[in-house]
Design a protein around this motif. Structure first.
Motif, PDB file in Angstrom:
ATOM      1  N   GLY A  94       0.810  -1.218   0.000  1.00  0.00           N
ATOM      2  CA  GLY A  94       0.000   0.000   0.000  1.00  0.00           C
ATOM      3  C   GLY A  94       0.838   1.261   0.000  1.00  0.00           C
ATOM      4  N   GLN A  95       1.828   1.303  -0.898  1.00  0.00           N
ATOM      5  CA  GLN A  95       2.743   2.443  -0.969  1.00  0.00           C
ATOM      6  C   GLN A  95       2.689   3.102  -2.346  1.00  0.00           C
ATOM      7  N   VAL A  96       2.814   4.442  -2.343  1.00  0.00           N
ATOM      8  CA  VAL A  96       2.802   5.237  -3.578  1.00  0.00           C
ATOM      9  C   VAL A  96       4.163   5.897  -3.739  1.00  0.00           C
ATOM     10  N   PRO A  97       4.787   5.780  -4.908  1.00  0.00           N
ATOM     11  CA  PRO A  97       6.044   6.490  -5.130  1.00  0.00           C
ATOM     12  C   PRO A  97       5.818   8.006  -5.163  1.00  0.00           C
ATOM     13  N   VAL A  98       6.597   8.715  -4.351  1.00  0.00           N
ATOM     14  CA  VAL A  98       6.577  10.172  -4.344  1.00  0.00           C
ATOM     15  C   VAL A  98       7.723  10.668  -5.224  1.00  0.00           C
ATOM     16  N   ASP A  99       8.802   9.903  -5.247  1.00  0.00           N
ATOM     17  CA  ASP A  99       9.943  10.221  -6.098  1.00  0.00           C
ATOM     18  C   ASP A  99      10.619   8.916  -6.490  1.00  0.00           C
ATOM     19  N   VAL A 100      11.381   8.957  -7.567  1.00  0.00           N
ATOM     20  CA  VAL A 100      12.056   7.753  -8.056  1.00  0.00           C
ATOM     21  C   VAL A 100      13.403   8.138  -8.638  1.00  0.00           C
ATOM     22  N   GLU A 101      14.390   7.283  -8.383  1.00  0.00           N
ATOM     23  CA  GLU A 101      15.712   7.443  -8.983  1.00  0.00           C
ATOM     24  C   GLU A 101      16.107   6.117  -9.607  1.00  0.00           C
ATOM     25  N   LEU A 102      16.734   6.190 -10.773  1.00  0.00           N
ATOM     26  CA  LEU A 102      17.197   4.997 -11.477  1.00  0.00           C
ATOM     27  C   LEU A 102      18.678   5.132 -11.757  1.00  0.00           C
ATOM     28  N   GLU A 103      19.359   4.016 -11.694  1.00  0.00           N
ATOM     29  CA  GLU A 103      20.780   4.003 -11.992  1.00  0.00           C
ATOM     30  C   GLU A 103      21.116   2.722 -12.741  1.00  0.00           C
ATOM     31  N   THR A 104      21.894   2.864 -13.808  1.00  0.00           N
ATOM     32  CA  THR A 104      22.385   1.692 -14.530  1.00  0.00           C
ATOM     33  C   THR A 104      23.902   1.760 -14.548  1.00  0.00           C
ATOM     34  N   GLU A 105      24.527   0.602 -14.429  1.00  0.00           N
ATOM     35  CA  GLU A 105      25.986   0.579 -14.464  1.00  0.00           C
ATOM     36  C   GLU A 105      26.505   0.574 -15.892  1.00  0.00           C
ATOM     37  N   THR A 106      25.864  -0.190 -16.743  1.00  0.00           N
ATOM     38  CA  THR A 106      26.221  -0.202 -18.165  1.00  0.00           C
ATOM     39  C   THR A 106      24.934  -0.241 -18.975  1.00  0.00           C
ATOM     40  N   PRO A 107      24.897   0.386 -20.148  1.00  0.00           N
ATOM     41  CA  PRO A 107      23.682   0.381 -20.962  1.00  0.00           C
ATOM     42  C   PRO A 107      23.198  -1.040 -21.224  1.00  0.00           C
ATOM     43  N   GLY A 108      21.882  -1.227 -21.128  1.00  0.00           N
ATOM     44  CA  GLY A 108      21.295  -2.530 -21.400  1.00  0.00           C
ATOM     45  C   GLY A 108      21.332  -3.470 -20.219  1.00  0.00           C
ATOM     46  N   SER A 109      22.022  -3.067 -19.137  1.00  0.00           N
ATOM     47  CA  SER A 109      22.090  -3.937 -17.974  1.00  0.00           C
ATOM     48  C   SER A 109      20.886  -3.699 -17.074  1.00  0.00           C
ATOM     49  N   SER A 110      20.904  -4.326 -15.925  1.00  0.00           N
ATOM     50  CA  SER A 110      19.820  -4.145 -14.978  1.00  0.00           C
ATOM     51  C   SER A 110      19.803  -2.704 -14.466  1.00  0.00           C
ATOM     52  N   VAL A 111      18.680  -2.328 -13.911  1.00  0.00           N
ATOM     53  CA  VAL A 111      18.477  -0.981 -13.395  1.00  0.00           C
ATOM     54  C   VAL A 111      18.260  -1.065 -11.890  1.00  0.00           C
ATOM     55  N   ASP A 112      19.005  -0.261 -11.140  1.00  0.00           N
ATOM     56  CA  ASP A 112      18.774  -0.131  -9.705  1.00  0.00           C
ATOM     57  C   ASP A 112      17.739   0.964  -9.504  1.00  0.00           C
ATOM     58  N   VAL A 113      16.675   0.631  -8.795  1.00  0.00           N
ATOM     59  CA  VAL A 113      15.563   1.548  -8.594  1.00  0.00           C
ATOM     60  C   VAL A 113      15.465   1.901  -7.112  1.00  0.00           C
ATOM     61  N   ARG A 114      15.318   3.207  -6.843  1.00  0.00           N
ATOM     62  CA  ARG A 114      15.041   3.677  -5.495  1.00  0.00           C
ATOM     63  C   ARG A 114      13.730   4.449  -5.547  1.00  0.00           C
ATOM     64  N   LEU A 115      12.730   3.918  -4.850  1.00  0.00           N
ATOM     65  CA  LEU A 115      11.425   4.561  -4.796  1.00  0.00           C
ATOM     66  C   LEU A 115      11.245   5.187  -3.419  1.00  0.00           C
ATOM     67  N   ALA A 116      11.123   6.510  -3.366  1.00  0.00           N
ATOM     68  CA  ALA A 116      10.750   7.187  -2.130  1.00  0.00           C
ATOM     69  C   ALA A 116       9.229   7.102  -2.067  1.00  0.00           C
ATOM     70  N   VAL A 117       8.699   6.413  -1.060  1.00  0.00           N
ATOM     71  CA  VAL A 117       7.272   6.092  -1.022  1.00  0.00           C
ATOM     72  C   VAL A 117       6.582   6.693   0.196  1.00  0.00           C
ATOM     73  N   ALA A 118       5.275   6.871   0.043  1.00  0.00           N
ATOM     74  CA  ALA A 118       4.397   7.273   1.135  1.00  0.00           C
ATOM     75  C   ALA A 118       3.272   6.244   1.212  1.00  0.00           C
ATOM     76  N   ASP A 119       2.643   6.161   2.360  1.00  0.00           N
ATOM     77  CA  ASP A 119       1.509   5.248   2.505  1.00  0.00           C
ATOM     78  C   ASP A 119       0.345   5.732   1.649  1.00  0.00           C
ATOM     79  N   LEU A 120      -0.312   4.802   0.999  1.00  0.00           N
ATOM     80  CA  LEU A 120      -1.458   5.109   0.152  1.00  0.00           C
ATOM     81  C   LEU A 120      -2.513   5.900   0.935  1.00  0.00           C
ATOM     82  N   SER A 121      -2.662   5.601   2.216  1.00  0.00           N
ATOM     83  CA  SER A 121      -3.667   6.278   3.046  1.00  0.00           C
ATOM     84  C   SER A 121      -3.336   7.754   3.287  1.00  0.00           C
ATOM     85  N   ASP A 122      -2.076   8.158   3.063  1.00  0.00           N
ATOM     86  CA  ASP A 122      -1.662   9.551   3.269  1.00  0.00           C
ATOM     87  C   ASP A 122      -1.748  10.393   1.999  1.00  0.00           C
ATOM     88  N   VAL A 123      -2.170   9.779   0.902  1.00  0.00           N
ATOM     89  CA  VAL A 123      -2.158  10.423  -0.412  1.00  0.00           C
ATOM     90  C   VAL A 123      -3.584  10.772  -0.833  1.00  0.00           C
TER      91      VAL A 123
END
Length: 155
Positions: A94-123
């Motif tokens: 029950g979380q909503v992303p308020v902000d998101v950051e993505l990072e890749t080490e090399t093109p085409g590789s996996s993506v590291d995702v950081r989601l800054a989230v808030a509770d759905l009930s607070d949105v």
């Protein structure tokens, strides 16, 4: 190459290196178009567009940061995996992303995702909460002004 329904202002913004997104009317679903100077900027804008279709998070502060590592066989797979992660966060914890950051080490590789989230009930909920990501006409690709993507969200 122009996106369907694109305005002159949208093209100008992309030509000037701006990122953004918009919601496009679509029968019983929500269609999101997003753009950015890099693949990662475009993916971030797709998440913001998805959140904008159902919630106002402008006054909400994140309460946690969730991390995920996503990969796919192609960029379309990454777009779908990222938005599926958002749907999962909405459904299970029950979380909503308020902000998101993505990072890749090399093109085409996996993506590291950081989601800054808030509770759905607070949105403030302003529309139907996304239920799934449709593969129909889903795409992300580079173009003359950076990257663009489009995706339909089942609500």
């Amino acid at each position: 190459m122009h996106m369907v329904g694109e305005t002159y202002d949208d093209r100008q913004a992309r030509a000037q290196g701006e990122s953004g997104h918009r919601l496009v009317p679509h029968t019983a679903d929500v269609r999101i178009e997003a753009w950015g100077t890099t693949r990662e900027n475009c993916l971030v804008e797709a998440v913001h567009g998805m959140v904008d279709c159902f919630a106002d998070v402008s006054a909400v502060r994140p309460t946690a940061v969730q991390r995920a590592q996503l990969s796919g066989n192609c960029d379309d797979d990454l777009l779908a995996a990222l938005l599926d992660e958002v749907v999962y966060r909405l459904d299970v914890p029950g979380q909503v992303p308020v902000d998101v950051e993505l990072e890749t080490e090399t093109p085409g590789s996996s993506v590291d995702v950081r989601l800054a989230v808030a509770d759905l009930s607070d949105v403030e909920i302003t529309g139907a909460v996304p239920k799934a990501v449709s593969w129909h006409e889903l795409h992300i690709e580079p173009g003359p002004y950076g990257w663009t993507c489009a995706v339909t969200i089942d609500v």
